[in-house]
Design a protein around this motif. Structure first.
Motif, PDB file in Angstrom:
ATOM      1  N   THR A  21       0.832  -1.200   0.000  1.00  0.00           N
ATOM      2  CA  THR A  21       0.000   0.000   0.000  1.00  0.00           C
ATOM      3  C   THR A  21       0.864   1.246   0.000  1.00  0.00           C
ATOM      4  O   THR A  21       0.582   2.217  -0.723  1.00  0.00           O
ATOM      5  N   LEU A  22       1.942   1.260   0.805  1.00  0.00           N
ATOM      6  CA  LEU A  22       2.854   2.406   0.821  1.00  0.00           C
ATOM      7  C   LEU A  22       3.493   2.620  -0.539  1.00  0.00           C
ATOM      8  O   LEU A  22       3.676   3.763  -0.994  1.00  0.00           O
ATOM      9  N   SER A  23       3.845   1.532  -1.209  1.00  0.00           N
ATOM     10  CA  SER A  23       4.426   1.647  -2.556  1.00  0.00           C
ATOM     11  C   SER A  23       3.415   2.247  -3.529  1.00  0.00           C
ATOM     12  O   SER A  23       3.764   3.075  -4.377  1.00  0.00           O
ATOM     13  N   CYS A  24       2.152   1.825  -3.379  1.00  0.00           N
ATOM     14  CA  CYS A  24       1.102   2.408  -4.228  1.00  0.00           C
ATOM     15  C   CYS A  24       0.965   3.908  -3.959  1.00  0.00           C
ATOM     16  O   CYS A  24       0.792   4.697  -4.887  1.00  0.00           O
ATOM     17  N   TYR A  25       1.050   4.274  -2.693  1.00  0.00           N
ATOM     18  CA  TYR A  25       0.992   5.703  -2.342  1.00  0.00           C
ATOM     19  C   TYR A  25       2.110   6.464  -3.035  1.00  0.00           C
ATOM     20  O   TYR A  25       1.886   7.546  -3.615  1.00  0.00           O
ATOM     21  N   LYS A  26       3.312   5.926  -2.937  1.00  0.00           N
ATOM     22  CA  LYS A  26       4.465   6.616  -3.515  1.00  0.00           C
ATOM     23  C   LYS A  26       4.302   6.762  -5.021  1.00  0.00           C
ATOM     24  O   LYS A  26       4.526   7.851  -5.586  1.00  0.00           O
ATOM     25  N   GLU A  27       3.879   5.691  -5.684  1.00  0.00           N
ATOM     26  CA  GLU A  27       3.692   5.772  -7.137  1.00  0.00           C
ATOM     27  C   GLU A  27       2.572   6.736  -7.503  1.00  0.00           C
ATOM     28  O   GLU A  27       2.658   7.457  -8.494  1.00  0.00           O
ATOM     29  N   PHE A  28       1.534   6.744  -6.682  1.00  0.00           N
ATOM     30  CA  PHE A  28       0.411   7.651  -6.972  1.00  0.00           C
ATOM     31  C   PHE A  28       0.844   9.115  -6.880  1.00  0.00           C
ATOM     32  O   PHE A  28       0.540   9.923  -7.763  1.00  0.00           O
ATOM     33  N   VAL A  29       1.551   9.471  -5.813  1.00  0.00           N
ATOM     34  CA  VAL A  29       1.985  10.858  -5.653  1.00  0.00           C
ATOM     35  C   VAL A  29       2.963  11.231  -6.761  1.00  0.00           C
ATOM     36  O   VAL A  29       2.920  12.353  -7.303  1.00  0.00           O
ATOM     37  N   ARG A  30       3.855  10.311  -7.131  1.00  0.00           N
ATOM     38  CA  ARG A  30       4.789  10.590  -8.227  1.00  0.00           C
ATOM     39  C   ARG A  30       4.039  10.783  -9.544  1.00  0.00           C
ATOM     40  O   ARG A  30       4.340  11.707 -10.310  1.00  0.00           O
ATOM     41  N   TRP A  31       3.068   9.899  -9.787  1.00  0.00           N
ATOM     42  CA  TRP A  31       2.281  10.048 -11.026  1.00  0.00           C
ATOM     43  C   TRP A  31       1.572  11.386 -11.056  1.00  0.00           C
ATOM     44  O   TRP A  31       1.525  12.070 -12.088  1.00  0.00           O
ATOM     45  N   MET A  32       1.028  11.769  -9.930  1.00  0.00           N
ATOM     46  CA  MET A  32       0.308  13.036  -9.862  1.00  0.00           C
ATOM     47  C   MET A  32       1.248  14.207 -10.144  1.00  0.00           C
ATOM     48  O   MET A  32       0.896  15.131 -10.888  1.00  0.00           O
ATOM     49  N   CYS A  33       2.455  14.168  -9.572  1.00  0.00           N
ATOM     50  CA  CYS A  33       3.425  15.243  -9.825  1.00  0.00           C
ATOM     51  C   CYS A  33       3.778  15.332 -11.303  1.00  0.00           C
ATOM     52  O   CYS A  33       3.778  16.409 -11.896  1.00  0.00           O
ATOM     53  N   VAL A  34       4.100  14.199 -11.883  1.00  0.00           N
ATOM     54  CA  VAL A  34       4.503  14.200 -13.295  1.00  0.00           C
ATOM     55  C   VAL A  34       3.354  14.673 -14.178  1.00  0.00           C
ATOM     56  O   VAL A  34       3.546  15.478 -15.104  1.00  0.00           O
ATOM     57  N   THR A  35       2.145  14.197 -13.899  1.00  0.00           N
ATOM     58  CA  THR A  35       0.979  14.607 -14.691  1.00  0.00           C
ATOM     59  C   THR A  35       0.774  16.115 -14.633  1.00  0.00           C
ATOM     60  O   THR A  35       0.517  16.769 -15.657  1.00  0.00           O
ATOM     61  N   LEU A  36       0.901  16.680 -13.453  1.00  0.00           N
ATOM     62  CA  LEU A  36       0.684  18.119 -13.292  1.00  0.00           C
ATOM     63  C   LEU A  36       1.808  18.925 -13.913  1.00  0.00           C
ATOM     64  O   LEU A  36       1.568  19.995 -14.496  1.00  0.00           O
ATOM     65  N   LEU A  37       3.038  18.440 -13.794  1.00  0.00           N
ATOM     66  CA  LEU A  37       4.161  19.186 -14.361  1.00  0.00           C
ATOM     67  C   LEU A  37       4.152  19.159 -15.884  1.00  0.00           C
ATOM     68  O   LEU A  37       4.537  20.125 -16.537  1.00  0.00           O
ATOM     69  N   GLU A  38       3.680  18.049 -16.452  1.00  0.00           N
ATOM     70  CA  GLU A  38       3.740  17.910 -17.908  1.00  0.00           C
ATOM     71  C   GLU A  38       2.694  18.747 -18.635  1.00  0.00           C
ATOM     72  O   GLU A  38       2.796  18.933 -19.852  1.00  0.00           O
ATOM     73  N   VAL A  39       1.691  19.243 -17.910  1.00  0.00           N
ATOM     74  CA  VAL A  39       0.692  20.073 -18.599  1.00  0.00           C
ATOM     75  C   VAL A  39       1.091  21.539 -18.626  1.00  0.00           C
ATOM     76  O   VAL A  39       0.428  22.349 -19.276  1.00  0.00           O
ATOM     77  N   LEU A  40       2.175  21.907 -17.929  1.00  0.00           N
ATOM     78  CA  LEU A  40       2.587  23.315 -17.873  1.00  0.00           C
ATOM     79  C   LEU A  40       3.452  23.672 -19.068  1.00  0.00           C
ATOM     80  O   LEU A  40       4.531  24.256 -18.938  1.00  0.00           O
ATOM     81  N   LEU A  41       2.960  23.344 -20.244  1.00  0.00           N
ATOM     82  CA  LEU A  41       3.679  23.655 -21.476  1.00  0.00           C
ATOM     83  C   LEU A  41       3.387  25.085 -21.906  1.00  0.00           C
ATOM     84  O   LEU A  41       2.377  25.681 -21.489  1.00  0.00           O
ATOM     85  N   PRO A  42       4.236  25.675 -22.729  1.00  0.00           N
ATOM     86  CA  PRO A  42       3.919  27.007 -23.270  1.00  0.00           C
ATOM     87  C   PRO A  42       2.592  26.969 -24.023  1.00  0.00           C
ATOM     88  O   PRO A  42       2.331  26.047 -24.796  1.00  0.00           O
ATOM     89  N   GLY A  43       1.748  27.948 -23.754  1.00  0.00           N
ATOM     90  CA  GLY A  43       0.434  27.969 -24.384  1.00  0.00           C
ATOM     91  C   GLY A  43      -0.634  27.265 -23.591  1.00  0.00           C
ATOM     92  O   GLY A  43      -1.796  27.203 -24.031  1.00  0.00           O
ATOM     93  N   ALA A  44      -0.283  26.708 -22.432  1.00  0.00           N
ATOM     94  CA  ALA A  44      -1.301  26.086 -21.590  1.00  0.00           C
ATOM     95  C   ALA A  44      -2.303  27.137 -21.135  1.00  0.00           C
ATOM     96  O   ALA A  44      -1.948  28.299 -20.912  1.00  0.00           O
ATOM     97  N   SER A  45      -3.554  26.738 -20.993  1.00  0.00           N
ATOM     98  CA  SER A  45      -4.599  27.698 -20.639  1.00  0.00           C
ATOM     99  C   SER A  45      -4.420  28.178 -19.210  1.00  0.00           C
ATOM    100  O   SER A  45      -3.770  27.528 -18.383  1.00  0.00           O
ATOM    101  N   PHE A  46      -5.024  29.321 -18.927  1.00  0.00           N
ATOM    102  CA  PHE A  46      -4.947  29.878 -17.579  1.00  0.00           C
ATOM    103  C   PHE A  46      -5.524  28.922 -16.552  1.00  0.00           C
ATOM    104  O   PHE A  46      -4.943  28.686 -15.486  1.00  0.00           O
ATOM    105  N   SER A  47      -6.688  28.356 -16.875  1.00  0.00           N
ATOM    106  CA  SER A  47      -7.351  27.499 -15.890  1.00  0.00           C
ATOM    107  C   SER A  47      -6.525  26.255 -15.591  1.00  0.00           C
ATOM    108  O   SER A  47      -6.430  25.827 -14.438  1.00  0.00           O
ATOM    109  N   LYS A  48      -5.885  25.682 -16.619  1.00  0.00           N
ATOM    110  CA  LYS A  48      -5.071  24.494 -16.367  1.00  0.00           C
ATOM    111  C   LYS A  48      -3.804  24.855 -15.600  1.00  0.00           C
ATOM    112  O   LYS A  48      -3.390  24.121 -14.696  1.00  0.00           O
ATOM    113  N   CYS A  49      -3.206  25.988 -15.922  1.00  0.00           N
ATOM    114  CA  CYS A  49      -2.018  26.432 -15.187  1.00  0.00           C
ATOM    115  C   CYS A  49      -2.339  26.658 -13.716  1.00  0.00           C
ATOM    116  O   CYS A  49      -1.610  26.201 -12.830  1.00  0.00           O
ATOM    117  N   ILE A  50      -3.417  27.357 -13.475  1.00  0.00           N
ATOM    118  CA  ILE A  50      -3.736  27.719 -12.096  1.00  0.00           C
ATOM    119  C   ILE A  50      -4.068  26.478 -11.285  1.00  0.00           C
ATOM    120  O   ILE A  50      -3.668  26.345 -10.115  1.00  0.00           O
TER     121      ILE A  50
END
Length: 1927
Positions: A730-759
């Motif tokens: 379960t702890l390993s799942c937690y770690k992978e989940f938080v890492r996935w969430m970080c990567v997902t959020l960081l990868e959408v901050l591309l140039p031209g990303a909308s205001f709502s997605k950035c915020i």
């Protein structure tokens, strides 16, 4: 809300050295045979020598234990006395609430009994020293010490009793000192507030002393020896109390406490007999009759009190004292007490009429409630029957009626406390009625058992239920009835009450009240039903409460059910948790996949709402395998997480994230659901949804963190290996989940990303950074390793966003990321970023300076910043010498200070040089180096610094002096522009060299010398210079480069510079420590001096009083507010008095201003109101508000016209006063303190309309509008006359009694001028205002005839106003009359008004009189029909009166306006609504009206009908309303056979307004689903009229309406079109509609209607059979037309219409396997659909997303259902469905090439290049506020990646075709696309290379555009490369 208790601060004992050394020496004396005492002395000695308070507490406790075990025969010696003296001295020296003091008190209390006297003597000695010689500054501390002795400290209480005369003398001395000091503290608000607090504490302590010393006082008064001394002390105290009571400078809390003290002192002296009540009774009445029983000294003081002309508030505080200090429980000692009990409410109610301040109204309400509680206590505890004298407390008595009137007048009060007290008072009155009724009837049963037999309760219940639901007081009163009589009684009276209350839950203002009443009802109802113990009682409860709830949740609009989730549902589940399964089952029976009505959440949304609330209450268990809480499938929850409606998604997410325990383990199913939810929900445009999402994710992440800690702890303790491995997994799942969430959020901050997605992404990333860490150190949740350098750079580039919130979050997140990923520690990278920040700080675009500030704040933490700054400065400021770099061992705080100093020093250096250049050429500064950017950066950098602890104070002082000087200098440069009388139009928009010289001349000529002489003289322009003089002016040196200056640029440069200067000065004053000398003469060192602060204040004064530009003075106001806040809280007496002095000066300047004054009387007095607002808002709310009262008195005196005042000279001050008053009434910070002046302000506004000066009338208008909002509240709906923004006449005139005689007098004067007999228009200036105010009042069914503020005197004057020759006045008079006529008086009033109408036509008839009377009748009838308290119809003479005057509606009356008004009255009476007439009269009247209709111009054509005279249209519309009632809406009430004939005539009317009204009515009935009418109108006759009208109608609005009607009729099947007798084919109709749609773009309404009907016809004509060429051509043109309506520049209505069209065409056209429109047209329609799915407007996107509901299930992917989904998922699904359709159609090769063209974006790229070319041809500075594309939601980068993903999978199918013989790729098209892509890639690369360094900051939008162009080309080339390999 849980309020955290404030922890008391522990402080060590602090004694002066001499006293401390003496104590230690006394404890060091060695005794013989005193071992225990010696140990005690050593303990205390150690305690005194320590400085740690915690250790001192431990030693004091030890000393207490040692005292407790002293042996009995231990002799008393000096050492033991020294120990006790030490403890006593320590006790008296400590601060209040110090835990150490409590420990000492506990130790003293533990002494053996034999030492008690010695202990009391020791403590008494210390207390005596304390109270005998007490310096004034120690008085508050000593008062607290005395109070502490009486706070659960028996020894202290004995000491106080022993020292009673000394203590009383001490308290008197202190109070007397306070009374003298109060008058010397004027203007020093903080000191005054401290004095009030000290005075309050002293009065309370004196009361406590008197209370606890009652026995001592009684004994002393009996003793001849001690009596005189004690009487003298008590007399002196009473003097102080009386002084406080009669001095209005004291705040209410002090006066109220003094009132209690007076009564307490009298009771302590006289005992509790009848004599006390007699004395208090006399004090309340203000007479000396009952004072004879008092002691002489007391009588003397009281007589002086009575004859001193006391303020009215004294009686209020004495009433409070009598109720609080006298005992009312049990039998009263005598009849005088009963008289006193009855006198108190009469006294309070007399005060209630004259109360102005809301705080006083609060006290009155509280004291009334206290009185009612005292009366209830007496009656409940009395054993004998209720005395006859108290029968007046029974319901229906005069006293009860007056108290109810008080309740009705105050239950809508703006103060919550007043409303709460009125509710408590109402409940107590009901209890009093019960108790008195029980006593008088001598019943032994509870009268609440059968309230139906009590006529008083029955009538009260009926009247309360009959009130409008917007009255908040109604809910609490009904709640009281439920509490006392049960819910069954209320439900029997009104069974529909639950549904009514649920309907009100959509209103935010009413939801809390409705939910509270609902809770009382269903809880009480459940208890009552359970007591009946029937078998189906729970089912009955569910039917009553649960069934209506589920219906509302499923069918109501989302915004209407939000508050049900917040307020009602949790309460219902708490009441009955077992009902959850019943609700879930009921919702599942409704089929959760059904969406419900449009805009509702449907059954699935209701289910999510229910489960979320249940889980938050702990009712739903955790997730089980496959089922959510064992109730709902996970697949259904997945659908809810991507539902179209925001609230459904939020409820589903809340169900996943919220948990009853924060340590509850997160299951794999929940993690899977979050994976499914997050990507499509990041781009939400709704701020509320974003806020909810972040809040819910915070709960989820906290749960991850807490449960992870719990699991780690559990793993360490777990012995079962299997369970340990499971927890580890379960702890390993937690770690992978938080890492996935970080990567997902960081990868959408591309140039031209909308205001709502950035915020959203930045918010969530910051949340992760707070709860976990981005550190690279090893750890279970160290996330630094998942952050790449690209991720960090994208976060950093977000700082260049145009949105401040994105900048702030990106800056915060950048500081959390690993420094190595940002790369700022690298010298080259730091130099690039620093140089970009410095360049942006001087940009001409305002938002660039904000970016620069954030970059600088990011760099301030870098130790190597100063070296880099020195390198950057070499190129721009060679003479700048940076300070030394911080040493390597320097801490973070020192590095930040040194770097901040260096950066501010450099920015200041640059600003100084730029100011010098701006002084020679402001135009050059505006174009090249606007000053505001540098100032903004200095302010932002300074905000990051803690200025309280700076190491280099001397350098900072010098820097502050320079900053203030450069601020003044900058202001001097730009002041001529912002202080000009017209700053916006200062400079002409000319750019040639000749005009540039002219601009320079203008700037040189303008000086701040503008005056207000426009009131008396016209302003003349100076003669222009000759051409030679103009040419001789020197040209501006531009350094060899030409630049263009516009008026906008100069103005922005000036007002923003003024703004930043103000903000910087305000920041300096607020944040820097002050250098001053305090009250004790000690010097407090700081960075800013008193003189500098005063200079800044004078600067703000000048700017606020002389600036004309709103942006300049509004932001100067913000800085000035910071300054005034600092002044009041500073320790400098001199600075504390400045606001009062400045206020007096400016008021004097306003009073003496004239047309030549520099004060600006235009622009709503510009900054003058802001200046006064800031000064007044600095006054503490808890003070007496003396400045506010003084200011309001002077301003109202100036604003009110006076006949003895010089009109010309008083105009300007009057305008200023009106404008300032308006600002003060609008200022919410003044709160309820401004309410007492509303009446005077309203009088000034109304009287201002009588002024001859336009400026005064204009300012009066603005003030009046503000007062209307202040009195009636902010507009709460679209209906201007909604009762939500109205008030009962009782409440209005009770709150503002001074307006009663004023409005009545003014109305009488105005009514005398409205007679229109002469034919001349006479309009009183104030009449409209008076009618507007009166029209916002309405009667309450509670209103009686006993009110002194009755509305009856207004009625005749309002009726008379209806005779005005002005139409609007007559209408306003009719609207204003309604509130003044009780519903029971409406029939008689209408009858009286009808009697005023003439019986026959005549030459002397005044039609204005007739029209005004008819309008009044009409408005009264409408009010009567909407009132739930209306009486039953009866014979009232109205019917006969109307029939006698029916000629007014006939052709005998030549005035069409009055004919129309009479017809409106007839429709109101003859329609389906409740009528005043009996049924027989109504039928008779309908017959006469029908005869009029059949003979009217509407049905009988005549030559005179064509003549258009005034009122024709209005008359025809009134006539049409009669015809619509008879022929369309309710033909069964008239003559059903005439209905078709009437409808045909209406549709054939030559008046387009009539046709529009008819069509609109028909359309509404069809949209309501009236199947009977729809079937009737489908008949050939009516339908042929409609189709003929559609073919020949010329008016666009009517044509649009008839097309909408045909579309509604065609929804059930094809419509047969006829043009006269000729029948039209479908193809012919198609061609005509197509032509109409193509040529109707000028009218949005018509265009939408035509295209909608055309699309409906196309959908019906499309069949699998082959179409002829004509139809196919039409289809192709239709598709092109639809596609053209989807572009960004189309109106939102058009795009909404196209979305609905495409959704309806999904099944027959878009997903048809037969391709009826051909591949190209169908693909273009899909392209239009995906365009709409990316539209800026959320409603358009949501409408387009509905297409997925009509897609065959076989075409959908497994994780998408046919229910409504959110647009991002719909967009992804649309491309996937199109790819599957291409396979189905066998058109994959053609489809791949078409999608590749989409990917390449040829059209978008060409359009962007054209726009870029257009922009480059215009100077960039022309668009200072340009923020890029209009569509802030669409994300081209994400769209390109999505399209590329689907296209790549589609290309793979070409390698393995299912049909080898299918046509393949076209090589020529592939080659052409490849060439185009390569050219586009080269062009983009070249353009990117030409951009400046760090273009992501310098030109972010251009960089994003070019990067997108490059990415499109590269991805397209990748696809084309694969296609080439397949050829």
């Amino acid at each position: 809300m849980v309020v955290k208790k404030k922890t008391a601060k522990v402080e060590a004992v602090v004694l002066d050295e001499e006293k401390l050394s003496k104590l230690i020496a006394s404890l060091s004396v060695e005794g013989r045979g005193e071992d225990e005492v010696q140990k005690l002395a050593q303990t205390l000695q150690s305690c005194l020598e320590l400085t740690d308070p915690v250790q001192q507490i431990q030693l004091v406790k030890k000393a207490g234990a040692q005292l407790e075990v002293l042996i009995v025969d231990q002799p008393d010696g000096p050492l033991l006395g020294a120990c006790l003296h030490t403890l006593a001295l320590v006790y008296t020296s400590l601060q209040p609430k110090n835990p150490l003091r409590r420990a000492v008190a506990s130790a003293l209390g533990s002494v053996p009994a034999r030492l008690m006297k010695c202990t009391v003597d020791s403590l008494s000695s210390c207390l005596n020293d304390l109270v005998s010689d007490s310096p004034s500054d120690q008085f508050p501390h000593n008062v607290d010490t005395v109070a502490a002795c009486l706070d659960g400290f028996p020894i202290g209480e004995k000491c106080i009793n022993k020292l009673l005369p000394e203590v009383l003398q001490f308290l008197y001395t202190g109070l007397r000192t306070f009374l003298h000091q109060n008058s010397d503290l004027t203007g020093r608000h903080v000191a005054q507030a401290q004095l009030m607090h000290a005075c309050l504490s002293a009065v309370k302590t004196s009361m406590l002393v008197v209370q606890r010393s009652q026995d001592t006082i009684s004994a002393s008064l009996q003793s001849e020896k001690e009596r005189s001394q004690l009487e003298e002390k008590l007399s002196c105290l009473l003097d102080c109390y009386i002084h406080i009571l009669t001095d209005e400078e004291f705040i209410q809390s002090v006066q109220s406490t003094a009132g209690m003290a007076v009564v307490l002192l009298i009771r302590s002296v006289m005992g509790s007999g009848d004599e006390v009540a007699s004395v208090v009774y006399s004090l309340l009445r203000g007479s000396a009759e009952g004072l004879d029983l008092a002691p002489p000294w007391l009588k003397q003081r009281c007589e002086g009190f009575l004859t001193s002309g006391r303020p009215p508030g004294v009686s209020l505080y004495l009433c409070h004292g009598a109720l609080a200090m006298l005992s009312w429980k049990g039998a009263l000692p005598g009849p005088q007490w009963e008289q006193l009990l009855l006198l108190i409410p009469h006294t309070l109610l007399e005060l209630d009429v004259s109360v102005k301040e809301s705080s006083t109204a609060m006290v009155v309400s509280r004291v009334l409630t206290l009185w009612s509680s005292a009366a209830v206590d007496y009656l409940q505890s009395g054993t004998k029957p209720c005395p006859v004298s108290l029968h007046s407390l029974r319901g229906g008595s005069e006293l009860q009626q007056r108290l109810l009137e008080h309740i009705y007048s105050h239950w809508e009060h703006p103060l919550d406390g007043v409303r709460h007290q009125t509710r408590s008072l109402f409940k107590n009155l009901l209890v009093l009625h019960q108790l008195t009724a029980l006593s008088t009837t001598d019943c032994r049963q509870d009268p609440s058992a059968e309230p139906r037999t009590d006529p008083y309760i029955t009538a009260l219940t009926q009247s309360l239920l009959g009130l409008e639901w917007h009255m908040r007081g109604k809910y609490g009163s009904l709640g009281c009835l439920v509490e006392l009589y049960g819910a069954g009684y209320i439900l029997d009276t009104q069974p529909q009450l639950p549904c009514s209350l649920l309907d009100l839950m959509g209103d935010q203002t009413l939801a809390p009240y409705a939910s509270d009443l609902l809770e009382r009802l269903f809880v009480s109802h459940k208890v009552q039903l359970s007591e009946l113990a029937t078998e189906d009682w729970m089912h009955q409860w569910h039917v009553t409460w649960v069934t209506p709830l589920l219906q509302v949740l499923c069918t109501a609009q989302l915004h209407q059910t939000t508050y049900i989730l917040d307020y009602f549902l949790p309460k219902l589940l708490r009441c009955s948790p077992s009902s959850l399964s019943h609700m879930v089952q009921a919702l599942q029976d409704m089929s959760p996949c059904s969406s419900g009505p449009s805009g509702s959440r449907g059954a699935m949304g209701a289910l999510m709402t229910l489960l979320r609330a249940a889980r938050a209450q702990g009712v739903v268990p955790s997730t089980e395998e496959g089922l959510w809480g064992g109730l709902v499938p996970l697949s259904l929850l997945k659908q809810a997480l991507v539902h179209k409606h925001d609230q459904v998604r939020m409820d589903a997410l809340g169900l996943v994230c919220e948990s009853h325990r924060s340590t509850e383990t997160l299951s794999s199913q929940e993690i899977e659901l979050i994976h499914y939810f997050l990507p499509p929900n990041l781009n939400s445009q709704s701020p509320g949804v974003r806020q909810q999402t972040v809040s819910l994710f915070k709960k989820l992440l906290c749960r991850v963190k807490d449960s992870a800690q719990f699991l780690q702890k559990k793993i360490g303790q777990e012995k079962n290996e299997e369970q340990k491995n499971k927890d580890q997994e379960t702890l390993s799942c937690y770690k992978e989940f938080v890492r996935w969430m970080c990567v997902t959020l960081l990868e959408v901050l591309l140039p031209g990303a909308s205001f709502s997605k950035c915020i959203m992404s930045l918010h969530l990333l910051c949340l992760i950074g707070q709860l976990f860490t981005f550190s690279t150190d090893p750890g279970p949740f160290a996330l630094g390793e998942v952050v790449t350098s690209d991720h960090a750079q994208h976060v950093l580039y977000c700082i260049a966003s145009n949105f401040q919130e994105v900048k702030q979050l990106a800056s915060t997140l950048s500081r959390q990321l690993p420094p190595s990923t940002l790369g700022l520690q690298a010298p080259e990278r730091m130099a690039e970023v620093l140089q970009a920040a410095l360049d942006l700080s001087s940009s001409t675009k305002p938002f660039d300076s904000v970016t620069a500030a954030h970059l600088l704040n990011l760099l301030l933490h870098e130790p190597a910043l100063i070296q880099t700054l020195g390198l950057c400065a070499q190129g721009q400021a060679p003479d700048f010498q940076p300070p030394p770099s911080p040493p390597p061992e320097a801490g973070h705080a020192l590095v930040l200070e040194i770097n901040t100093f260096a950066v501010i020093r450099y920015l200041l250096h640059c600003l100084q040089s730029e100011v010098i250049r701006a002084e020679s050429s402001l135009l050059q500064a505006a174009a090249s180096f606007p000053l505001y950017g540098r100032a903004h950066c200095i302010t932002a950098v300074l905000q990051q610094l803690n200025t309280e602890d700076l190491k280099e104070a001397g350098q900072w002082c010098a820097l502050v002096s320079e900053l203030i000087a450069v601020c003044y200098r900058t202001s001097d440069v730009v002041a001529p522009v912002v202080q000009s009388s017209s700053p916006e139009g200062l400079i002409p928009m000319d750019t040639d060299s000749e005009a540039s010289a002219g601009l320079q001349k203008i700037l040189q000529e303008i000086q701040p010398r503008d005056t207000n002489d426009f009131f008396t003289n016209a302003r003349e322009l100076e003669p222009e210079q000759t051409e030679e003089q103009t040419k001789s002016n020197p040209s501006i040196d531009t350094g060899g480069e030409g630049y263009r200056v516009t008026a906008q640029m100069v103005l922005v440069c000036c007002w923003r510079s003024m703004k930043e200067v103000s903000m910087l000065l305000g920041q300096l004053c607020q944040s820097l420590p002050l250098d001053f000398t305090d009250q004790d003469g000690q010097r407090r060192s700081g960075l800013i001096t008193e003189e500098q602060v005063e200079g800044v204040g004078l600067y703000f004064r000048q700017q606020l009083l002389q600036s004309r530009h709103r942006g300049a003075f509004e932001l100067a106001y913000v800085g000035f507010v910071r300054l005034t806040d600092m002044l009041c809280r500073s320790g400098s007496q001199w600075l504390q008095r400045l606001p009062s002095r400045w206020l007096s000066e400016v008021l004097e300047e306003v009073k003496s201003s004239d047309p030549s004054s520099k004060l600006c009387a235009t622009r709503r007095s510009a900054g003058i109101p802001f200046y006064i607002q800031a000064l007044l808002s600095s006054e503490p709310k808890s003070s007496s508000c003396s400045l506010l009262k003084m200011t309001m008195r002077e301003l109202i005196a100036l604003a009110t016209p006076s006949p003895d005042r010089d009109t010309e000279r008083s105009t300007v001050p009057q305008v200023h006063a009106l404008n300032i008053l308006r600002a003060l009434y609008r200022d919410t910070r003044l709160g309820e303190n401004i309410i007492p002046f509303v009446s005077e302000g309203m009088q000034a506004a109304v009287l201002g309309f009588t002024s001859a000066a336009w400026a005064v009338r204009n300012s009066s208008t603005l003030l009046f509008s503000t007062l209307i909002t202040r009195i009636f509240g902010v507009k709460k709906g679209k209906d201007e006359h909604s009762k939500k923004n109205r008030m009962t006449g009782r409440e209005f005139f009770t709150r503002f009694p001074a307006l009663y005689p004023f409005l009545l007098t003014q109305l009488e004067e105005a009514a005398a001028t409205v007679e229109s007999d002469s034919g001349q228009v006479k309009l009183h200036p104030s009449l409209f205002l008076l009618l507007l105010v009166l029209s916002r009042l309405y009667p309450s069914p509670m209103d009686g005839s006993s009110s002194p503020l009755g509305l009856a005197p207004f009625t005749p004057f309002i009726i008379r106003c209806g005779r005005s020759a002005v139409y609007r006045t007559r209408e306003m008079a009719a609207r204003a009359l309604v509130p003044f006529v009780l519903v029971t008086q409406v029939p008689s009033t209408v009858c009286d008004l009808l009697q005023e109408l003439p019986l026959e036509p005549g030459p002397k008839i005044q039609h204005n009189h007739i029209h005004g009377t008819l309008l009044q009748v009409l408005f009264l009838l409408r009010s009567f029909q909407s009132d739930s308290h209306r009486p039953l119809p009866s014979a009232n003479g109205i019917g006969s009166g109307l029939r006698q005057r029916i000629w007014i509606a006939s052709r005998q009356n030549r005035c069409l306006v009055t004919r129309g008004a009479f017809l409106d009255v007839l429709v109101s009476l003859c329609g389906p609504n409740i009528s005043l007439l009996e049924d027989g009269e109504v039928r008779e009247l309908r017959g006469e009206v029908l005869s009029l209709l059949l003979a009217s111009e509407l049905l009988v054509s005549s030559p005179s009908a064509a003549a258009h005279v005034p009122g024709t249209t209005q008359y025809l519309l009134s006539l049409s309303r009669v015809a619509l009632s008879a022929g369309v809406e309710n033909p069964e009430l008239w003559d059903p056979q005439l209905a078709p004939q009437i409808l045909q005539h209406l549709l054939s009317s030559p008046c387009y307004e009539v046709r529009a009204l008819v069509l609109d009515t028909v359309l509404k009935m069809l949209q309501r689903g009236d199947s009977q009418r729809s079937a009737e109108w489908q008949e050939q006759t009516v339908l042929s009229h409609l189709t003929g009208l559609a073919l020949h109608e010329t008016h666009p609005h009517c044509l649009a309406k008839v097309l909408e009607v045909l579309c509604a009729l065609g929804s059930s099947g094809p419509v047969l079109w006829r043009d006269g007798d000729r029948r039209l084919s479908r193809e012919e109709v198609l061609r005509r509609l197509l032509s109409l749609a193509q040529t109707s773009a000028h009218s949005v309404e018509l265009h939408c209607a035509a295209l909608t009907l055309l699309s409906q016809l196309v959908a019906q004509l499309v069949t699998p059979a082959p179409q002829d060429a004509s139809a196919a051509s039409c289809f192709s043109e239709w598709a092109s037309l639809v596609c053209s309506c989807c572009s960004e520049d189309q109106p939102a209505e058009v795009k909404m219409m196209v979305s609905e069209v495409l959704v309806k065409c999904t099944a027959p056209v878009l997903t048809s396997p037969h391709l009826p429109l051909g591949l190209a047209a169908t693909v273009s329609l899909w392209r239009s659909l995906v365009t709409l799915l990316q539209d800026e407007d959320q409603e358009v996107r949501d409408a387009a997303a509905d297409f997925i509901c009509f897609v065959p299930a076989a075409l959908l992917s497994s994780d998408v259902s046919t229910s409504s989904v959110c647009p991002p998922l719909a967009l992804d699904s649309a491309v996937g469905i199109l790819c599957r359709l291409l396979k189905l159609w066998g058109a994959v090769p053609e489809g791949v090439l078409a999608l590749t063209e989409w990917l390449l974006g040829s059209e978008e790229v060409k359009q962007e290049e054209d726009e870029a070319g257009d922009e480059s041809s215009v100077d960039d500075e022309d668009f200072l506020f340009e923020k890029g594309d209009l569509n802030l939601w669409a994300e081209p980068v994400q769209w390109v990646l999505l399209l590329h993903r689907h296209l790549r999978s589609l290309v793979q199918t070409l390698a393995h075709p299912l049909d080898p013989e299918s046509p393949g790729l076209d090589p020529s098209r592939v080659s052409a696309l490849s060439d185009q892509a390569r050219a586009q890639s080269r062009s983009a690369q070249k353009a990117l290379a030409s951009l400046p360094a760090l273009p992501q900051f310098i030109c972010p939008m251009e960089h994003a555009r070019l990067a997108l162009k490059r990415d499109r080309a590269e991805l397209a080339l990748e696809v084309l490369h694969k296609l080439n390999s397949l050829l």
